[in-house]
Write a protein that holds these residues in place. Structure first.
Motif, short mmCIF file in Angstrom:
data_model
loop_
_atom_site.label_atom_id
_atom_site.label_comp_id
_atom_site.label_asym_id
_atom_site.label_seq_id
_atom_site.Cartn_x
_atom_site.Cartn_y
_atom_site.Cartn_z
N ASN A 124 0.84 -1.20 0.00
CA ASN A 124 0.00 0.00 0.00
C ASN A 124 0.87 1.25 0.00
O ASN A 124 1.47 1.61 1.02
CB ASN A 124 -0.92 -0.02 1.23
N ILE A 125 0.94 1.93 -1.15
CA ILE A 125 1.80 3.08 -1.30
C ILE A 125 1.40 4.23 -0.37
O ILE A 125 2.25 4.99 0.12
CB ILE A 125 1.82 3.56 -2.78
N TYR A 126 0.09 4.35 -0.09
CA TYR A 126 -0.37 5.42 0.80
C TYR A 126 0.13 5.19 2.22
O TYR A 126 0.56 6.11 2.91
CB TYR A 126 -1.90 5.51 0.79
N TYR A 127 0.06 3.93 2.65
CA TYR A 127 0.56 3.58 3.99
C TYR A 127 2.06 3.85 4.08
O TYR A 127 2.55 4.41 5.07
CB TYR A 127 0.24 2.11 4.28
N LEU A 128 2.81 3.46 3.02
CA LEU A 128 4.25 3.70 2.98
C LEU A 128 4.55 5.19 3.10
O LEU A 128 5.44 5.60 3.87
CB LEU A 128 4.82 3.15 1.67
N ASP A 129 3.81 6.01 2.36
CA ASP A 129 4.04 7.46 2.40
C ASP A 129 3.79 8.03 3.79
O ASP A 129 4.50 8.93 4.24
CB ASP A 129 3.15 8.17 1.37
#
Length: 498
Positions: free
Chosen positions: A438-443
């Protein structure tokens, strides 16, 4: 070999051949279903209100029928409950499947004489596909059990009312009645603890070959059997070789089940819902469940990422793609029109059309814009425990927006069967999988908006105690594996391991 098992193999070959015939013509099959639904729907109050007589194509349909949930159709359902005919489907339903809704209280899902047989046929075909693939029907000589709700039905203005599993119990084929457990009397017991104790008593001396139910409740049954005998399930029931389940992703429970059973067994996944029997696993060699295209259901799909937009994309089967998370929408011979059952699915194959359930559209975490969904938390947990001795009984995830100190985080409540040696290491592995998915979680992690997730250890039996405390213990009830609020998490604080 008994006569029953002898004849089961050619019957299975015939049935699977018929299914494969329509599966090879998916769009033609769905078009026939669509045209039938519209022609019958013209005769109903809903059809007249939505100008069904002028519908010729799917594009026409989308212009006239919006996507509904239960609340959207409730005025029509209330008229049926009051005794009116020809409201959502011709005549009256033969059953109401009673389910619990988060905003609607009790929900009454109509089941008609046209839709009821599709539930039975799909469940039967799932077994027949297994027989045809294995070329072995010996299990039909043993005893079979489905852990389900009570078959006792109420009466609602002349229409029988009950849980779907209880309704289906009235349709067990006569040739399986002698094989079926538990007894009718035991099945009617409402208290779940008492019921499971009685099931243990009835099944212990029997040759169980097929066991079915929601994994968390079957696990409870297995644990009681082991507690009573001191033996693994494979020794108690040496001819038990496959388990049928539905309702949840089985992967996080698989290690635990295999340790309880004491050997590897085959699994068949089903996707039954009160609104219709949607899919079943048709092979042991491919991922996903075969979408039931010839069962009186016309399917629509909306990309989950767009679902809450003002004008989301709404497509039929011919336009779906692999790897996209879709909200599944049903139109059925029970009179459900543009109906959102709340599930999200992903296609694992387009020839034939197979799906896996990826979560619930209302069960997600996006307290900070991370858009975390069910399949992501399930995969993260499975990634973290695979190849280890760690096994889990149950889990759920919620955001902690206002911690006593430090940055906010996702809080994982896990009931372990075998605890990890290093809880912090497990949390790091789960978090790494979440960031990779999940790119949003990573960000949010990189941007110091969130910190690494925190695991809370729930005491042994804690989730069962929680379900009892909210009056949803046993049967087909299951705990959401993630939520966007603290409603579950705050109560679970009372069931943590000290």
């Amino acid at each position: 070999m008994s006569l029953k098992s002898f004849f089961a193999i050619p019957f299975a070959k015939l049935a699977t051949k018929q299914v494969k015939k329509w599966a090879k013509k998916p769009h033609e099959t769905q078009e026939k279903v669509f045209q039938y639904l519209i022609s019958e729907g013209c005769k109903t109050a809903f059809g007249k209100d939505h100008d069904f007589v002028s519908i010729n194509t799917y594009e026409d349909f989308k212009k006239r029928v919006k996507v509904n949930d239960y609340e959207g159709l409730r005025p029509y359902v209330d008229r049926i409950v009051a005794g009116e005919e020809n409201v959502l489907w011709k005549g009256k339903p033969i059953y109401f499947a009673k389910t619990s809704g988060t905003t609607s209280g009790a929900k009454y899902i109509p089941i008609t004489k046209e839709s009821m047989p599709t539930h039975i046929k799909a469940a039967r075909n799932a077994l027949l596909f297994y027989i045809a693939e294995k070329k072995d029907a010996s299990f039909v000589n043993g005893k079979m059990i489905f852990l389900q709700g009570s078959p006792v039905l109420e009466n609602k203005n002349g229409i029988n009312l009950g849980r779907l599993s209880g309704i289906v119990a009235h349709y067990v084929p006569s040739y399986l009645l002698k094989n079926r457990l538990p007894s009718w009397e035991t099945n009617c017991i409402e208290d779940w603890d008492t019921k499971v104790d009685k099931i243990v008593e009835e099944t212990l001396p029997e040759d169980m070959s097929v066991i079915s139910g929601i994994p968390s409740w079957v696990q409870m049954y297995f644990e009681k059997l082991i507690e009573k005998t001191g033996k693994p399930i494979s020794e108690i029931f040496p001819n038990f070789n496959f388990f049928i389940y539905g309702g949840v992703n089985f992967e996080p429970y698989k290690n635990k089940f295999e340790s309880l059973i004491g050997k590897k067994v085959d699994y068949i996944e089903l996707y039954p819902a009160s609104e219709g029997f949607i899919a079943y696993q048709d092979t042991q060699t491919e991922k996903g469940m075969l979408l039931q295209l010839d069962s009186g259901i016309f399917y629509e799909f909306i990309p989950a990422s767009e679902f809450f937009d003002e004008n989301p994309t709404r497509i039929s089967l011919k336009d779906v793609q692999l790897g996209v998370n879709y909200v599944i929408i049903l139109n059925t011979t029970a009179g459900l029109w543009g109906y959102n059952i709340g599930d999200t699915v992903e296609f694992t194959s387009l020839k034939p059309y197979r799906i896996k359930v990826s979560g619930r559209i209302k069960h997600f975490i996006s307290a900070f814009g991370e858009h975390v969904i069910g399949k992501e938390v399930e995969k993260a947990l499975n990634d973290a425990i695979i190849g280890t001795s760690t096994t889990i009984s149950e889990f759920t995830v919620a955001p902690q927006v206002n911690p006593d100190s430090g940055l906010p985080y996702h809080e994982w409540f896990i009931e372990f069967e075998n605890e990890p040696e290093d809880l912090e290491k497990l949390a790091s592995k789960i978090d790494a999988s979440m960031q990779a998915q999940n790119i949003y979680y990573l960000d949010l992690i990189d941007g110091k908006i969130l910190r690494q997730l925190v695991i809370r250890k729930v005491k042994r039996g804690g989730f069962h105690e929680y379900m009892k405390s909210i009056g949803k213990f046993g049967g087909q009830n299951k705990i959401p594996q993630l939520s966007d609020n603290r409603k579950i998490a705050d109560v679970l604080q009372n069931f943590l391991k000290e």
